[in-house]
Design a protein around this motif. Sequence first.
Motif: not given
Lengths: 324, 324
Positions: A22-34, A155-158
Amino acid sequence: HISPQENYFSRETLDRLSGKRTDEAWLEAKQRKPDTVYLMFSNLSPMVSTPQEDNSLCRFTYETVKDLLQKPATVLIFLGGIQETPAWFAFSTDEDAAELLKLCTERNCSFPKMPNRDLLKLNEEEAGIVAQARSVLAWHSRYSFCPTCGTSTKPEEGGHKRICLNSECRSLKGVHNTCYPRVDPVVIMLVIHPDGNQCLLGRKKIFPARMFSCLAGFVEPGETFEDAVRREVEEESGVQVGPVQYISCQPWPMPSNLMIGCFAVAISTDIRVDENEIEEARWFTRQQVIDSLFREASPAFIAPPRQTIAHQLIRHWIGMNANL
Amino acid sequence: HISPQENYFSRETLDRLSGKRTDEAWLEAKQRKPDTVYLMFSNLSPMVSTPQEDNSLCRFTYETVKDLLQKPATVLIFLGGIQETPAWFAFSTDEDAAELLKLCTERNCSFPKMPNRDLLKLNEEEAGIVAQARSVLAWHSRYSFCPTCGTSTKPEEGGHKRICLNSECRSLKGVHNTCYPRVDPVVIMLVIHPDGNQCLLGRKKIFPARMFSCLAGFVEPGETFEDAVRREVEEESGVQVGPVQYISCQPWPMPSNLMIGCFAVAISTDIRVDENEIEEARWFTRQQVIDSLFREASPAFIAPPRQTIAHQLIRHWIGMNANL
Ligand SMILES: Nc1ncnc2c1ncn2[C@@H]1O[C@H](COP(=O)(O)O)[C@@H](O)[C@H]1O
Ligand SMILES: Nc1ncnc2c1ncn2[C@@H]1O[C@H](COP(=O)(O)O)[C@@H](O)[C@H]1O
Ligand SMILES: [Mg+2]
Ligand SMILES: [Mg+2]
Ligand SMILES: [Mg+2]
Ligand SMILES: [Mg+2]
Ligand SMILES: [Mg+2]
Ligand SMILES: [Mg+2]
Ligand SMILES: [Zn+2]
Ligand SMILES: [Zn+2]
């Protein structure tokens, strides 16, 4: 290399980190990590590389897949991670498979065509990851409309929830299972003869020649495992079952079954097969089963592959009273 | 009057006779028989009569309900029977509840408003029948549209299947779980302290004052029971779990869960509660649990009712090493 308590598809390598969904900001940041790992699915098959006999999952970086992630048909799910180590995602795309294969630098890549066979060639870790990824992606592919009102869902929540786009829908009031991935419990049982030295195996028409395996069936609403075992054995073979003992379970992502492995002690022995489902069922002696598992010349039947819980139940049984 | 191995909602009084579900002529003939039993549901509650404290299901004949069965909103399901004895059906209707109650000649009839409480007042046989009926009717009520394409679906096979009315739909090619009732597996576990003499219980905000119960959570796709137990306990309480042992399971028709009851041995003891789900979690000593179950004056907490598998797990645990 499967421990007696562990079934194929059941190893949990990743922590699901469900609190992060449910932590969209965390998920988005993780998505972009190399170092974030992406698995790519087309038609519910993961891209694998097959340098030898075994398959291994092709792993992609954000840079390689970021354009695909923007396409409207892409579904992305968060699989988890291990504390601060890389996060893992899987996504399904309906882009042209040949184009997708070009994105990969590994050798001999493909999207396997027969999941029932080809997904059994992964190592234990990757099989466990695919069990989660394929089940959840299959749910997105089959459940993109709200079963309560027929409207589209998103879709929601990852990727672990879908919500109805109709703001008046009942499914938005309170908690509804329509919004969550489906898991279908199936009982699978080795039926043991009252004499303790034979077991009941059956074959479906679609099985390879001479293969026999455990009986199995879907658990119905309002039913315990134990009663489902008794009902399915009676339906499929006419054999009556008394005591039932749970042994272990196995996720089976075709598309999202959970196989509940049991021993079932028969209290009758006459076989009357349900021909809609089973072509033949037979009692096999312990010695016939041993010959089959240890690949003696011309065994009485061929056992299912070691990656199935049926195989493990059979193997467990022969280990129980015999001097192996 | 619950045997140690049997949980409320789990008794199978009827043979489901699933082979008859596709036999429309047989089903139609049975429907009209004067000894066939009909249960009536409104808003997913069965009509019950409450002459005393207990509830009992109101049973209707074909003559009484045949007009209701013709209404387009009525959903009829075949529950089963016992060889040649009466067949049982259940149906849901959205007709006016006051009018429906007039159809019954029994005393003090009603449609209970709080299934979580009122369905626990049936006898064991009727509870088992309601477990099947309510789960399947709830599925019809939530799944009347095809999740794959959004078109309406219609009941088939005595109410144990729904098929999509869009003849082009993918769900009609091969076997799809979208067409069958859903069962949601949930793990529920008594976590045992490493010292063997305490257990971990938690309370949700919605619980009655001072009630504590077992932790529980939905099994996720690609997960075994045992891993689901470890994950949910860690998520909800921060406690780490090692070995997990399956004890028994319980259908819980709210709407269609299957509770998988386990013992879980903790390998850590510090509690860090997930406040979204749990208000408080605590270790209770065996003596505190005994006092609570046997209703000593002012126990440390109030246990869940005997009809819950949580209660049975707790009771099973205190019977294990204590001299009761
Ligand atoms: N959740 C489900 N998914 C797929 N098929 C189901 C499901 N529930 C019931 N079935 C039916 O069960 C049949 C397989 O029989 P069995 O596995 O013995 O219960 C399928 O061909 C379907 O007709
Ligand atoms: N099949 C399901 N039915 C209802 N809620 C679900 C389901 N799967 C996941 N959930 C979520 O799980 C929450 C309850 O947490 P838990 O029972 O601990 O897994 C619910 O509030 C939902 O957000
Ligand atoms: Mg079967
Ligand atoms: Mg079957
Ligand atoms: Mg079945
Ligand atoms: Mg919970
Ligand atoms: Mg939880
Ligand atoms: Mg959960
Ligand atoms: Zn909706
Ligand atoms: Zn459809």
